[in-house]
Design a protein around this motif. Structure first.
Motif: not given
Length: 362
Positions: A38-41, A46-51, A97-100, A133-142
């Protein structure tokens, strides 16, 4: 007991295993794999990967907070997770809270169906504010502007989901990356010399976690001030109480996660008080990305280039700890101009943005 959500989707309370490699840890290990996917997408990185071994200590409840974890399944397969943290600070009104969920199952109403179960747990614990707290994919949109007036995030599926659930975008964090090239070392050396000229009443102290006994109380005090001195916009921020015991427990978790962490602090020479600090950490793979964790200068000691002092000193000494780490990632509030200016001078460049969201329960 599973909870039906939508057609084919269900919510399953997760009982954490004693160990990530235990015989009954299969569901947890799969949840860990999906969490990384989920984090990768979401971020494209990938640097947030955790074992599983590193994730498990983060999800256990502890004296200062209760953590509730669910696995989200579709047709029996884990496709995401939901997590609620209930801080135990005195007078706290907050839950985090988070839903991923994997993007391939977005648009089916699954996240919307999970939300009431999160709110029920929050209410059961007497809390009235949910933060995320949620990081989002970069975008050129609104773009959607933070209420602080500093920074924005893409007005994409993630933002629209949170807004529909009643969340407001309170603050934006800049995610910055530094290429650990020779030029970065040269810049850090120059910045350190400059900072030393403004901070003659201070000296740099460094240690590897676990913290030596003589610094436990001072470092714990700095950690407690992170909750009061760092920019927090209109978010609900609990004043955290840190002491030597809480710090020792936190550093045991760091060891259990297989993390290596270095602390760089500024000590006021006349009083012996620790007045600023920064943390650099890396996982078991020393060829991976380094993370800059907490960084703070106490309010009453600002104006002496202490942030610049500790950050540049930390980077220079980190070459001896993890010389093969290719880059360094850090997160800073967009309104924290003093810290961002230091980062920019060091050569950090923005690569993404993370939104801090808040919902008031009625």
């Amino acid at each position: 007991m599973s909870i039906a959500l939508t057609s084919g989707a269900s919510l399953h309370p997760l009982v954490l295993p004693a160990r990530a490699d235990a015989a009954d840890a299969g569901e947890f290990r799969e949840l860990s794999r999906v969490r990384n996917a989920v984090y990768r997408e979401l971020t494209g990185r990938s640097e947030q990967d955790l074992t599983p071994e590193a994730l498990l200590p983060l999800l256990r409840s502890r004296p200062e907070r209760t953590t509730v974890v669910w696995a989200v399944r579709v047709d029996g397969d884990i496709v995401g997770r939901a997590v609620v943290d209930i801080p135990h600070e005195e007078g706290s009104r907050v839950a985090i809270a988070s839903v991923e969920i994997l993007p391939r199952v977005w648009g089916r109403g699954i996240g919307r169906a999970v939300a009431p179960h999160i709110e029920a747990v929050v209410r059961q614990h007497g809390r009235t504010v949910i933060q995320n707290w949620t990081e989002q994919q970069a975008s050129d949109g609104r773009r959607l502007q933070a209420r602080t007036g500093f920074g924005s995030v893409p007005d994409d599926h993630v933002a629209r989901f949170l807004a529909r659930q009643g969340f407001s975008l309170e603050q934006v964090y800049r995610v910055s990356r530094l290429d650990m090239a020779p030029s970065a070392v040269e810049r850090a050396e120059a910045l350190l010399r400059e900072a030393e000229g403004f901070s003659t009443d201070y000296r740099v102290l460094q240690w590897m976690v676990p913290t030596p006994a003589e610094h436990l109380d001072g470092y714990a005090w700095l950690k407690s001030r992170m909750s009061t001195d760092a920019p927090s916009a209109d978010l609900e921020t609990d004043e955290e109480t840190w002491d030597a015991d809480r710090l020792i427990a936190a550093e045991k978790r760091i060891a259990e996660m297989g993390q290596t962490v270095q602390v760089t602090a500024a000590e006021h020479i006349a009083t012996g008080e620790l007045t600023a600090f920064t943390e650099l950490g890396i996982g078991p793979d020393f060829h991976g990305t380094t993370h800059q964790h907490d960084t703070l200068v106490l309010k009453e000691h600002r104006g002496h280039r202490l942030g610049q002092l500790v950050k540049s000193a930390a980077l220079l000494s980190w070459r001896d700890v993890a010389p093969d780490s290719p880059d360094l990632i850090t997160y800073n509030a967009e309104e924290n101009r003093p810290m961002l200016s230091i980062n920019e001078a060091m050569g950090f460049v923005p690569i993404a943005y993370e939104g801090a969201w808040k919902k008031e329960l009625t």
